[in-house]
Design a protein around this motif. Structure first.
Motif, PDB file in Angstrom:
ATOM      1  N   MET A 254      38.812  57.055  15.682  1.00 29.40           N
ATOM      2  CA  MET A 254      38.510  56.218  14.818  1.00 29.40           C
ATOM      3  C   MET A 254      36.743  56.269  15.271  1.00 29.40           C
ATOM      4  N   GLY A 255      36.424  57.112  15.858  1.00 35.69           N
ATOM      5  CA  GLY A 255      34.736  57.100  16.929  1.00 35.69           C
ATOM      6  C   GLY A 255      34.092  57.935  15.872  1.00 35.69           C
ATOM      7  N   ILE A 256      34.738  58.979  15.779  1.00 37.03           N
ATOM      8  CA  ILE A 256      34.037  60.142  14.985  1.00 37.03           C
ATOM      9  C   ILE A 256      33.895  59.415  13.559  1.00 37.03           C
ATOM     10  N   GLY A 257      35.057  59.108  13.110  1.00 37.08           N
ATOM     11  CA  GLY A 257      33.883  58.256  11.555  1.00 37.08           C
ATOM     12  C   GLY A 257      33.543  57.478  11.400  1.00 37.08           C
ATOM     13  N   LEU A 258      33.385  56.334  12.169  1.00 38.26           N
ATOM     14  CA  LEU A 258      32.362  55.752  12.730  1.00 38.26           C
ATOM     15  C   LEU A 258      30.770  56.091  12.562  1.00 38.26           C
ATOM     16  N   GLY A 259      31.303  57.018  13.495  1.00 37.56           N
ATOM     17  CA  GLY A 259      30.078  57.509  13.434  1.00 37.56           C
ATOM     18  C   GLY A 259      29.623  57.785  12.711  1.00 37.56           C
ATOM     19  N   ILE A 260      30.432  59.141  11.907  1.00 42.10           N
ATOM     20  CA  ILE A 260      29.757  59.717  10.061  1.00 42.10           C
ATOM     21  C   ILE A 260      29.248  58.982   8.996  1.00 42.10           C
ATOM     22  N   PHE A 261      30.181  57.732   9.428  1.00 37.94           N
ATOM     23  CA  PHE A 261      29.414  56.277   8.460  1.00 37.94           C
ATOM     24  C   PHE A 261      28.304  56.086   8.716  1.00 37.94           C
ATOM     25  N   LEU A 262      28.160  56.034   9.865  1.00 34.38           N
ATOM     26  CA  LEU A 262      26.354  55.720  10.705  1.00 34.38           C
ATOM     27  C   LEU A 262      25.289  56.270  10.013  1.00 34.38           C
ATOM     28  N   LEU A 263      26.027  57.633   9.985  1.00 30.42           N
ATOM     29  CA  LEU A 263      24.735  59.038  10.132  1.00 30.42           C
ATOM     30  C   LEU A 263      24.305  58.526   8.515  1.00 30.42           C
ATOM     31  N   VAL A 264      25.833  58.179   7.764  1.00 28.34           N
ATOM     32  CA  VAL A 264      25.595  58.909   5.921  1.00 28.34           C
ATOM     33  C   VAL A 264      24.481  57.298   6.243  1.00 28.34           C
ATOM     34  N   VAL A 265      25.126  55.983   6.388  1.00 27.53           N
ATOM     35  CA  VAL A 265      24.391  54.898   5.988  1.00 27.53           C
ATOM     36  C   VAL A 265      22.519  54.951   6.200  1.00 27.53           C
ATOM     37  N   GLY A 266      22.592  55.155   7.723  1.00 29.63           N
ATOM     38  CA  GLY A 266      21.033  55.601   8.374  1.00 29.63           C
ATOM     39  C   GLY A 266      20.641  57.060   6.821  1.00 29.63           C
ATOM     40  N   ALA A 267      21.038  57.792   6.935  1.00 29.44           N
ATOM     41  CA  ALA A 267      20.117  58.952   6.167  1.00 29.44           C
ATOM     42  C   ALA A 267      20.220  58.239   4.368  1.00 29.44           C
ATOM     43  N   ILE A 268      21.025  57.281   4.074  1.00 27.91           N
ATOM     44  CA  ILE A 268      20.743  56.817   2.702  1.00 27.91           C
ATOM     45  C   ILE A 268      19.326  56.332   3.135  1.00 27.91           C
ATOM     46  N   PHE A 269      19.761  54.871   4.102  1.00 27.04           N
ATOM     47  CA  PHE A 269      17.890  54.331   3.842  1.00 27.04           C
ATOM     48  C   PHE A 269      17.278  54.898   4.710  1.00 27.04           C
ATOM     49  N   TYR A 270      17.020  56.221   5.241  1.00 31.99           N
ATOM     50  CA  TYR A 270      15.799  56.465   5.637  1.00 31.99           C
ATOM     51  C   TYR A 270      14.901  57.920   4.661  1.00 31.99           C
ATOM     52  N   PHE A 271      16.295  58.176   3.343  1.00 33.86           N
ATOM     53  CA  PHE A 271      15.184  59.757   2.805  1.00 33.86           C
ATOM     54  C   PHE A 271      15.329  58.945   1.511  1.00 33.86           C
TER      55      PHE A 271
END
Length: 94
Positions: A1-18
């Motif tokens: 669950m931790g790796i999946g949560l981390g990937i999800f946060l990275l994707v959402v953060g990249a959407i907000f940033y880029f």
């Protein structure tokens, strides 16, 4: 669950940033929110990998206690003859 949560946060953060989203939502800067989410996602992935590495280094020991085992018999070979004798248990019984 931790790796999946981390990937999800990275994707959402990249959407907000880029992506050029309307940053007038709630008077917040979405670039900053994206950076915070990407840092949180990277931290979640690193912690999940550390915890998984610790799980693979564990050792399990099984102790089996048997009660009422048969009597201990001492066997030795004396030439061609096998000599057997009953050995007294530590609790004083035969």
């Amino acid at each position: 669950m931790g790796i999946g949560l981390g990937i999800f946060l990275l994707v959402v953060g990249a959407i907000f940033y880029f992506t050029p989203l309307d940053s007038n939502l709630l008077d917040t800067n979405l670039n900053t929110v994206g950076i915070i989410l990407m840092i949180g996602g990277a931290l979640a992935i690193v912690l999940a990998l550390i915890m998984n590495a610790q799980r693979t280094r564990t050792q399990h020991t099984t102790v089996t206690e048997r009660r009422g085992a048969p009597d201990v018999v001492e066997r030795r070979v004396d030439g061609d003859e096998v000599v057997e004798r009953r050995v007294e248990r530590t609790d004083g019984t035969y």
